[in-house]
Design a protein around this motif. Sequence first.
Motif, short mmCIF file in Angstrom:
data_model
loop_
_atom_site.label_atom_id
_atom_site.label_comp_id
_atom_site.label_asym_id
_atom_site.label_seq_id
_atom_site.Cartn_x
_atom_site.Cartn_y
_atom_site.Cartn_z
N THR A 85 -4.17 0.61 -10.72
CA THR A 85 -5.42 0.81 -11.46
C THR A 85 -6.59 0.95 -10.50
N LYS A 86 -6.63 0.09 -9.48
CA LYS A 86 -7.71 0.18 -8.48
C LYS A 86 -7.65 1.51 -7.74
N LYS A 87 -6.44 1.94 -7.44
CA LYS A 87 -6.26 3.20 -6.73
C LYS A 87 -6.76 4.38 -7.59
N ASP B 295 0.80 -1.21 0.00
CA ASP B 295 0.00 0.00 0.00
C ASP B 295 0.84 1.27 0.00
N LEU C 91 -8.91 4.17 -10.09
CA LEU C 91 -10.34 3.99 -10.25
C LEU C 91 -11.10 4.55 -9.05
N ASP C 92 -10.63 4.24 -7.86
CA ASP C 92 -11.28 4.73 -6.64
C ASP C 92 -11.12 6.24 -6.48
N LYS C 93 -9.93 6.73 -6.75
CA LYS C 93 -9.63 8.15 -6.51
C LYS C 93 -10.31 9.06 -7.52
N TYR D 134 -12.50 8.03 -10.30
CA TYR D 134 -13.82 7.62 -10.82
C TYR D 134 -14.75 7.07 -9.74
N GLU D 135 -14.37 7.20 -8.47
CA GLU D 135 -15.16 6.70 -7.35
C GLU D 135 -15.58 5.24 -7.55
N GLY D 136 -14.65 4.43 -8.11
CA GLY D 136 -14.90 3.02 -8.31
C GLY D 136 -15.72 2.67 -9.54
N ASN D 137 -16.07 3.66 -10.34
CA ASN D 137 -16.93 3.45 -11.50
C ASN D 137 -16.10 3.05 -12.73
N VAL D 138 -16.03 1.73 -12.99
CA VAL D 138 -15.25 1.22 -14.12
C VAL D 138 -15.81 1.76 -15.44
#
Length: 123
Positions: free
Chosen positions: A82-84, A2, A86-88, A90-94
């Motif tokens: 990529t997950k980081k 992390d 996406l979360d930061k 796009y608020e998790g919106n793939v």
Amino acid sequence: MDQQISDAELDIMKIIWANEGPALFAHIMDALAAKGKTWQKNTVIMLLSRLKDKGYLKAKKTGRRNEYIPLVSETEYQTFQTKKLLDKVYEGNVKGLVSNLIQSDLLTGEEYRELKKLLDGGR
């Protein structure tokens, strides 16, 4: 994993990942020079030490030389980043990420076809 790594640390990790096995210090220095990075020996040693402290590498003594072994694969690192993102962003919106890639012309025609083929094929 992390902990973030710097751009300079990532340059070193890319060299080690490309080596597909333990990398010797001399190999790392040669690869950096080939990329036009003329870093001092002490700078590279410091960066390698930071990567070990962050859990990305381990060093194994072989005679008088260190072999640097990745503890995190390139794919694992890419997935984490990529997950980081996406979360930061796009608020998790793939869907938002993929839509942005397509609508902003950030994909070549070939990349678009490959992505469509992946999506059509499912998991």
